[in-house]
Enzyme design. Structure first.
Site, PDB file in Angstrom:
ATOM      1  N   ALA A  15       0.467  -1.114  -0.043  1.00  0.00           N
ATOM      2  CA  ALA A  15       0.289   0.287   0.315  1.00  0.00           C
ATOM      3  C   ALA A  15       0.551   1.068   0.194  1.00  0.00           C
ATOM      4  CB  ALA A  15      -1.151   0.024   1.870  1.00  0.00           C
ATOM      5  N   ALA A  16       0.507   1.975  -0.902  1.00  0.00           N
ATOM      6  CA  ALA A  16       1.027   3.465  -1.154  1.00  0.00           C
ATOM      7  C   ALA A  16       0.152   4.876  -0.978  1.00  0.00           C
ATOM      8  CB  ALA A  16       1.662   3.737  -2.245  1.00  0.00           C
ATOM      9  N   VAL A  67       3.876   0.989   3.024  1.00  0.00           N
ATOM     10  CA  VAL A  67       3.675  -0.639   3.879  1.00  0.00           C
ATOM     11  C   VAL A  67       4.154  -0.956   3.010  1.00  0.00           C
ATOM     12  CG1 VAL A  67       2.135  -1.069   5.714  1.00  0.00           C
ATOM     13  CG2 VAL A  67       1.976   1.061   4.834  1.00  0.00           C
ATOM     14  N   ASP A  98      -8.781  11.734  11.337  1.00  0.00           N
ATOM     15  CA  ASP A  98      -8.595  10.849   9.924  1.00  0.00           C
ATOM     16  C   ASP A  98      -8.754   9.626   9.774  1.00  0.00           C
ATOM     17  OD1 ASP A  98      -7.752  10.815   7.019  1.00  0.00           O
ATOM     18  OD2 ASP A  98      -5.776  10.546   7.276  1.00  0.00           O
TER      19      ASP A  98
END
Length: 663
Positions: free
Chosen positions: A192-193, A199, A347
């Site tokens: 994941a980015a 990550v 968030d």
């Protein structure tokens, strides 16, 4: 000798203190520390934290957000600022012109996947600050068309990654060894980015699966120049546009503080541990562990969570998990974050909320957190109570307390305006009345009346609007206030804070009269709260009534109790005299009047309240009888009983004298 523990922000959370092990199953280290007064203290530390502290001593000092220093830096670099402005304006205006051209040619833009992809690519190219704007929009299906929503969702964790070589270099610099020496396994590519980092999935030498987050290169410089430009724009608008009364610069500085904290992964790890301490005990809430030995400012190693995004409803349902229930869990957790402890996740987009295979809600990414102070928390609770009970005068005063209105503001014209905005709030579904729609209505009022938006409020709205967007996606009929009010009712009945006691008094009394219907509403809603404790309410209620602070309610409650007993006595006497005249035939006996309609309504409400108490979870008649017996020897309760008895006796004697004189 004194035993000390480390403060919550840095102490590993204890799950089993009986055997001296911490959350990770490690044996704690105990140090003997001399005090200034000559005594000694035992300080409990874990090996993980000791390693983290060692890392911190070798790390560079943390650079906090400082708008003054940033301004000085970029004032000496005007060409760099101008280049950045044109770099943003050029592609943005080009995209806007394309949308305008499409509309002129009759193309339905909201269904155009090509334009949706262009918007995602544009925000990605503009950098982290704009990516975060896209992430916020990706949670609003009520604002963004489905095609655009699908593309913007990719901004949560599907951004272009940066090269592995740079990530490996950061790991080596931050942890003191190359990745192959630190981890037993590390995925060949990031899984994941996101806006600030990417990550990898890894495994420690000890066998635990972990997520390894590595920060993007040149991140601070890219975000700093955007914040500088936006801050200057906000200051210009604030100065030139007189109708804007909010502190736009303060709001942007608040956001800057949070983003700079988010860029420090040590700070994020501390946030995760604190979040676990405050909310990890809640039913079906899961918080991953932080591995401090493998964490520094640009590298974070945390427990790997297998889970599904909340917005992937079909996949969640296929696992037999109720996505709506997890949203309820998220709302309850958010209520405690905002209204109880004040430390909240700012968030909570779908990439940071996962449904675990065992049906729990897992929170991820603790970089953007914020805090709300006690007075502001109490003000929000009071505002919710006043909205639900249609007390718009009280709501206007709440907005003064919350710093939306100055104390000298004339509230007379604002009260009916609030009535128009909030009149149908309770019971409305999210689709009909959501936080966004209320915010829009209030924004219209802000042009007409002297409202201002305090800086702390911006991140609260961001957090609530983001969570609400997920709720809309899963269930458009999710009722926000209906979910929140049981918790708020429980807080009003159980929290001993003077502010909430005063709010409870204002809620239950109007013009000196006790409003039994409000008490009935409070008890009914509070009984639906997950952690409502009837015994706690009873004990705290008696304790408060017996105190000096409860004098006003105590006096009024005596009056209401006497009126209730009087009404009950009237009904008994009426029934008795009716029986003597109609059944026995003693016509010489005058039939006494029954309780008035108002008194009869009060008696009915008291009966309903008693039924609510009997049906409340945790109500045990045997335990209640035992508590009553203990309460009877309480001096405060005895005084209360004496007051009721004396007042009732005086009223009965006065009635008897009136009847004798009348006859």
């Amino acid at each position: 000798m004194i035993v000390k523990t480390l403060p919550p922000s840095s102490r590993p959370i204890q799950e089993d203190s009986s055997n001296g092990t911490n959350r990770r199953g490690e044996l704690d280290v105990i140090d003997i520390v001399p005090e200034e007064n000559g005594t000694q203290s035992l300080v409990v530390r874990s090996p993980s934290l000791l390693a983290a502290q060692k890392v911190r001593t070798t790390a560079e000092p943390e650079k906090l957000y400082d708008p003054v220093s940033i301004a000085v830096h970029y004032k000496n670099r005007p060409l760099q600022v101008v280049r950045r402005i044109f770099a943003v304006l050029g592609p943005t205006l080009s995209f806007a012109f394309g949308l305008w051209s499409d509309s002129k040619r009759g193309i339905v833009v909201k269904n155009d996947r090509r334009r949706a992809t262009q918007l995602r690519v544009l925000l990605t190219q503009l950098g982290p600050a704009y990516i975060k704007i896209g992430q916020a929009l990706s949670t609003r299906p009520d604002l963004v068309p489905p095609v655009f929503l699908e593309e913007l969702t990719k901004l949560q964790d599907q951004l272009p990654p940066f090269p592995n070589e740079i990530a490996y270099q950061f790991i080596t610099e931050e942890l003191g060894a190359p990745p192959q020496e630190v981890y037993a396994e590390l995925s060949a590519q990031p899984i994941a980015a996101a806006s600030l980092g990417q990550v990898y999935k890894g495994k420690l030498k000890t066998g635990e699966e972990v997520a390894v987050k590595v920060q993007r290169p040149d991140l601070r410089e890219r975000i700093t120049i955007d914040l500088y430009i936006l801050r200057n724009l906000a200051a210009w608008v604030q100065k030139k546009v007189k109708r804007v009364k909010s502190d736009l610069v303060g709001i942007l500085d608040e956001l800057g503080d949070r983003i700079f904290e988010e860029m420090d992964y040590i700070h994020e790890g501390e946030n995760a541990e604190r979040f676990f301490q405050l909310y990890g005990h809640m039913k079906d809430v899961y918080v991953p562990k932080i591995y401090w030995e493998y964490t520094n400012r640009r590298v974070l190693t945390m427990e790997w969570i297998n889970g599904t995004k909340l917005t992937q409803t079909e996949e969640i349902s296929a696992q037999g998990i109720n996505a709506r229930y997890l949203i309820e869990v998220g709302v309850q957790c958010s209520l405690r974050q905002l209204l109880e402890h004040g430390f909240f996740h700012a968030d909570p987009h779908p990439g940071n909320l996962l449904a675990t295979p065992d049906g729990k809600l897992a929170y991820l990414d603790f970089g953007m957190m914020s805090e709300i102070q006690p007075l502001q928390r109490y003000g929000l609770i009071e505002a919710i109570v006043h909205v639900v009970n249609r007390d718009f005068e009280g709501l206007a005063k709440d907005y003064v307390k919350l710093d939306f209105l100055s104390p000298e503001t004339d509230l007379t014209p604002i009260i009916p305006a609030f009535a128009r905005v909030f009149a149908d709030a309770q019971g409305a579904s999210v689709a009909e009345l959501n936080i966004k729609s209320i915010t829009d209505e209030l924004s219209a009022l802000m042009y007409e009346y002297p409202f201002r938006v305090p800086p702390y409020y911006a991140l609260i709205i961001r957090s609530l609007v983001t969570l609400e967007g997920i709720a809309i996606f899963i269930d458009p009929d999710f009722k926000v206030l209906s979910e929140a009010y049981p918790y708020v009712s429980k807080r009003l009945l159980t929290d001993p804070a003077p502010q909430l006691r005063a709010s409870l008094q204002d809620l239950l009394f109007k013009d000196g009269r006790f409003r039994w219907n409000r008490l009935e509403n409070l008890l009914r809603n509070a009984s639906n709260s997950q952690d409502y404790d009837f015994n706690l309410v009873l004990n705290q209620g008696i304790e408060f009534l017996a105190s000096e602070r409860g004098a006003f309610i105590r006096d009024k409650l005596v009056d209401e109790s006497v009126n209730g007993l009087d009404a009950l006595g009237k009904n008994v006497l009426h029934n008795f005299t009716y029986m003597l005249r109609e059944r026995v035939g003693l016509t010489a006996v005058n039939e006494t009047p029954a309780a008035t309609v108002e008194q009869q309504q009060t008696l009915e409400q008291i009966k309903r309240i008693l039924n609510i108490l009997r049906e409340t979870q945790g109500f045990d008649p045997a335990q209640f009888a035992s508590q009553v017996a203990q309460l009877l020897i309480n001096p405060g309760v005895q005084r209360l009983g004496q007051q009721i008895a004396n007042r009732f006796t005086q009223k009965a004697v006065a009635r008897l004298i009136r009847q004798l004189l009348a006859s």
